[in-house]
Scaffold this motif. Structure first.
Motif, PDB file in Angstrom:
ATOM      1  N   LEU A  88      13.952  52.734  -0.857  1.00  0.00           N
ATOM      2  CA  LEU A  88      14.160  53.831  -1.793  1.00  0.00           C
ATOM      3  C   LEU A  88      13.792  55.189  -1.202  1.00  0.00           C
ATOM      4  O   LEU A  88      13.442  56.114  -1.937  1.00  0.00           O
ATOM      5  N   PHE A  89      13.849  55.302   0.106  1.00  0.00           N
ATOM      6  CA  PHE A  89      13.659  56.600   0.750  1.00  0.00           C
ATOM      7  C   PHE A  89      14.313  56.508   2.115  1.00  0.00           C
ATOM      8  O   PHE A  89      14.741  55.427   2.537  1.00  0.00           O
ATOM      9  N   PHE A  90      14.421  57.630   2.798  1.00  0.00           N
ATOM     10  CA  PHE A  90      15.048  57.637   4.121  1.00  0.00           C
ATOM     11  C   PHE A  90      14.388  56.582   5.015  1.00  0.00           C
ATOM     12  O   PHE A  90      13.168  56.566   5.163  1.00  0.00           O
ATOM     13  N   LYS A  91      15.172  55.732   5.615  1.00  0.00           N
ATOM     14  CA  LYS A  91      14.659  54.557   6.323  1.00  0.00           C
ATOM     15  C   LYS A  91      13.667  54.903   7.427  1.00  0.00           C
ATOM     16  O   LYS A  91      12.718  54.162   7.677  1.00  0.00           O
ATOM     17  N   ARG A  92      13.867  56.049   8.066  1.00  0.00           N
ATOM     18  CA  ARG A  92      12.999  56.389   9.195  1.00  0.00           C
ATOM     19  C   ARG A  92      11.557  56.642   8.762  1.00  0.00           C
ATOM     20  O   ARG A  92      10.642  56.595   9.582  1.00  0.00           O
ATOM     21  N   PHE A  93      11.356  56.922   7.477  1.00  0.00           N
ATOM     22  CA  PHE A  93       9.991  57.132   6.990  1.00  0.00           C
ATOM     23  C   PHE A  93       9.167  55.845   7.064  1.00  0.00           C
ATOM     24  O   PHE A  93       7.941  55.888   6.974  1.00  0.00           O
ATOM     25  N   ALA A  94       9.815  54.713   7.217  1.00  0.00           N
ATOM     26  CA  ALA A  94       9.097  53.434   7.328  1.00  0.00           C
ATOM     27  C   ALA A  94       8.686  53.128   8.767  1.00  0.00           C
ATOM     28  O   ALA A  94       8.057  52.103   9.031  1.00  0.00           O
ATOM     29  N   LYS A  95       9.032  54.016   9.676  1.00  0.00           N
ATOM     30  CA  LYS A  95       8.716  53.779  11.087  1.00  0.00           C
ATOM     31  C   LYS A  95       7.211  53.826  11.336  1.00  0.00           C
ATOM     32  O   LYS A  95       6.522  54.727  10.871  1.00  0.00           O
ATOM     33  N   VAL A  96       6.722  52.840  12.085  1.00  0.00           N
ATOM     34  CA  VAL A  96       5.323  52.788  12.491  1.00  0.00           C
ATOM     35  C   VAL A  96       5.251  53.015  13.997  1.00  0.00           C
ATOM     36  O   VAL A  96       5.977  52.374  14.758  1.00  0.00           O
TER      37      VAL A  96
ATOM     38  N   MET B 140      -3.916  62.691   5.707  1.00  0.00           N
ATOM     39  CA  MET B 140      -4.112  61.275   6.019  1.00  0.00           C
ATOM     40  C   MET B 140      -3.400  60.355   5.040  1.00  0.00           C
ATOM     41  O   MET B 140      -2.647  59.463   5.448  1.00  0.00           O
ATOM     42  N   PHE B 141      -3.594  60.560   3.729  1.00  0.00           N
ATOM     43  CA  PHE B 141      -3.084  59.574   2.777  1.00  0.00           C
ATOM     44  C   PHE B 141      -1.686  59.870   2.239  1.00  0.00           C
ATOM     45  O   PHE B 141      -0.944  58.947   1.883  1.00  0.00           O
ATOM     46  N   GLN B 142      -1.287  61.128   2.171  1.00  0.00           N
ATOM     47  CA  GLN B 142      -0.031  61.455   1.499  1.00  0.00           C
ATOM     48  C   GLN B 142       1.216  60.826   2.127  1.00  0.00           C
ATOM     49  O   GLN B 142       2.089  60.331   1.397  1.00  0.00           O
ATOM     50  N   PRO B 143       1.343  60.787   3.455  1.00  0.00           N
ATOM     51  CA  PRO B 143       2.572  60.200   4.031  1.00  0.00           C
ATOM     52  C   PRO B 143       2.756  58.718   3.733  1.00  0.00           C
ATOM     53  O   PRO B 143       3.852  58.175   3.923  1.00  0.00           O
ATOM     54  N   ARG B 144       1.690  58.043   3.256  1.00  0.00           N
ATOM     55  CA  ARG B 144       1.798  56.606   2.990  1.00  0.00           C
ATOM     56  C   ARG B 144       2.713  56.313   1.805  1.00  0.00           C
ATOM     57  O   ARG B 144       3.265  55.215   1.705  1.00  0.00           O
ATOM     58  N   LEU B 145       2.872  57.246   0.894  1.00  0.00           N
ATOM     59  CA  LEU B 145       3.739  57.014  -0.258  1.00  0.00           C
ATOM     60  C   LEU B 145       5.201  56.883   0.181  1.00  0.00           C
ATOM     61  O   LEU B 145       5.889  55.924  -0.183  1.00  0.00           O
ATOM     62  N   GLU B 146       5.676  57.832   0.965  1.00  0.00           N
ATOM     63  CA  GLU B 146       7.061  57.784   1.427  1.00  0.00           C
ATOM     64  C   GLU B 146       7.293  56.603   2.376  1.00  0.00           C
ATOM     65  O   GLU B 146       8.386  56.034   2.417  1.00  0.00           O
ATOM     66  N   TYR B 147       6.261  56.258   3.133  1.00  0.00           N
ATOM     67  CA  TYR B 147       6.329  55.070   3.981  1.00  0.00           C
ATOM     68  C   TYR B 147       6.598  53.833   3.123  1.00  0.00           C
ATOM     69  O   TYR B 147       7.480  53.012   3.432  1.00  0.00           O
ATOM     70  N   ALA B 148       5.854  53.695   2.010  1.00  0.00           N
ATOM     71  CA  ALA B 148       6.015  52.541   1.122  1.00  0.00           C
ATOM     72  C   ALA B 148       7.398  52.537   0.482  1.00  0.00           C
ATOM     73  O   ALA B 148       8.039  51.483   0.361  1.00  0.00           O
ATOM     74  N   MET B 149       7.881  53.703   0.074  1.00  0.00           N
ATOM     75  CA  MET B 149       9.198  53.798  -0.553  1.00  0.00           C
ATOM     76  C   MET B 149      10.301  53.443   0.445  1.00  0.00           C
ATOM     77  O   MET B 149      11.268  52.755   0.103  1.00  0.00           O
TER      78      MET B 149
END
Length: 446
Positions: free
Chosen positions: A312-320, A298-307
């Motif tokens: 500062l991380f692959f842009k697709r990780f910010a996808k909602v 539940m919580f771990q993917p939120r870090l890469e989302y924030a980055m």
């Protein structure tokens, strides 16, 4: 049209369940014995659990202040970034993604499988690994589709995982023998050490900061986050201390000193449960680890989302996800990586050496308070009492744990740090050049 950012849907009980559920894991089944061995006597053993919990209090107070000043997803990444330590913030997330978070999911899945295999021997070898992947995917499906339903599931699974411990505590007080507490070690046979006992408890108290990774998804974070963080410490400390009292009261201390599975062995001394002790503890362990696994997914993917949101991380990780409003891509990639690691269990053990890096950066999280308090935008709703003293105590407690980890595997930890820096910094400078300097860097007050 779907949201491009994660929305605030979670309440206090979800926050408390994530904090407690992440902290109380499989380690408690052996920790009681480890602490007893390190402490040497019943009284020192019980005192060690209490002091271990007290040490965690300043740490969660610091996090409570930082999380209410910046109620955003990302936890330590956000605080290090706000402090002006952008490269360190990136390395924190870089190491966490590759060497800590997905490996922890795979390790927990394999731990569940090992207990399942004790009931159903079929689940060994490739069958066990496939079961581990299936468990990960089922839990992921819950948290992928809805953060609100995921929070409700976490509340339920955390409540269920606490029940078996409460049963042991209640029965333990009913059947304990007071004489067990008067154990005196033979001169020179056992070395007593309060510091050793406290050190043995420190890992059992890690995990409460998990809710800071999701600070941007809690309603009224200024009120909920401090309450959940501080409450979780006292709940976990009370649970661990009462469980330690009952284990000692049920089981002769000289036997506890040589036990490899303290809770399981202690349950054998409860009338009516002696014949089903291993079954009882096995089922309890499955539920407990499942709760921790759910929390991590539940919580771990939120870090890469924030980055990724910060460039500062692959842009697709910010996808909602437009319908489910969860960081769908970040969840899928992390879980896929975890499933691959399920088939490389020796690798997951090796990746444990990267823990030292995270611990060192956790110390910097606490140090970041000194920098963040100089910012114009630093307006926490919760302010810790005696903040300088509290912060120093938090730093000392975290340093203790880091030092213990370093002495366990010094050169491996240093090598892991070198790998993170050597692989992470080139990537950091690439993304920094591509997306530009963080505007927050210019807001620090000299």
């Amino acid at each position: 049209m779907g949201n491009s950012t994660l929305t605030r849907k979670l309440g206090f009980w979800s926050a408390l369940a994530i904090a407690v559920g992440t902290t109380v894991g499989s380690g408690i089944f052996v920790s009681s014995g480890d602490v007893a061995k390190a402490a040497g006597t019943p009284s020192i053993s019980i005192l060690a659990w209490i002091i271990g919990g007290i040490i965690a209090i300043p740490q969660v107070m610091v996090l409570a202040e930082l999380s209410t000043a910046y109620p955003e997803n990302g936890s330590g990444y956000v605080y290090l970034n706000k402090a002006g330590w952008r490269p360190l913030a990136f390395l924190y997330g870089w190491a966490t993604f590759w060497a800590l978070d997905p490996p922890s999911i795979s390790i927990m899945a394999l731990a569940i499988v090992s207990y399942v295999a004790s009931f159903f021997p079929f689940f060994t070898g490739i069958a066990g690994k496939l079961l581990g992947v299936a468990i990960i995917l089922v839990i992921t499906s819950i948290h992928y589709r809805s953060v609100k339903e995921g929070g409700l599931f976490q509340v339920i699974i955390t409540a269920v995982k606490i029940i078996p411990f409460l049963i042991v505590i209640i029965l333990g007080f009913m059947y304990m023998k007071v004489g067990n507490f008067s154990y005196t070690p033979t001169h020179g046979a056992v070395k007593t050490s309060l510091i050793g006992g406290v050190s043995a408890t420190t890992w059992a108290y890690t995990g409460m900061a998990a809710i800071c990774f999701m600070a941007g998804e809690f309603k009224n974070p200024g009120k909920i986050l401090p309450r959940a963080l501080i409450s979780s410490v006292f709940i976990v400390m009370g649970l661990y201390t009462l469980l330690a009292v009952c284990v000692i009261g049920l089981m002769p201390f000289d036997k506890l000193l040589h036990s490899q599975a303290a809770v399981s062995d202690a349950v054998k001394f409860i009338p009516g449960l002696s014949h089903i002790a291993s079954t009882f503890v096995g089922i309890t362990a499955i539920i407990v680890i499942l709760g921790s696994l759910s929390s991590c997914v539940m919580f771990q993917p939120r870090l890469e989302y924030a980055m990724a949101k910060d460039g500062l991380f692959f842009k697709r990780f910010a996808k909602v996800h437009p319908k489910y409003e969860t960081p769908s891509f970040s969840i899928i990639i992390q879980v896929t990586y975890a499933c691959i690691l399920v088939f490389s269990s020796s690798l997951t053990a090796l990746l444990g050496y990267f823990t030292l890096i995270q611990l060192v950066i956790n110390i910097l999280d606490f140090v970041a308070v000194y920098k963040c308090r100089k910012r114009d935008d630093y307006n926490p709703i919760y302010r810790m009492p005696f903040w300088k003293i509290t912060t120093i105590l938090a730093i000392l407690g975290a340093s203790w744990l880091a030092w213990g980890t370093f002495t366990w595997a010094p050169w491996q930890g240093m090598l892991a740090a070198l790998i993170v820096i050597a692989t992470g910094l080139p990537v950091y400078f690439y993304w920094q050049k591509k997306y530009g300097r963080n505007k927050d860097d210019d807001q620090l007050i000299a």
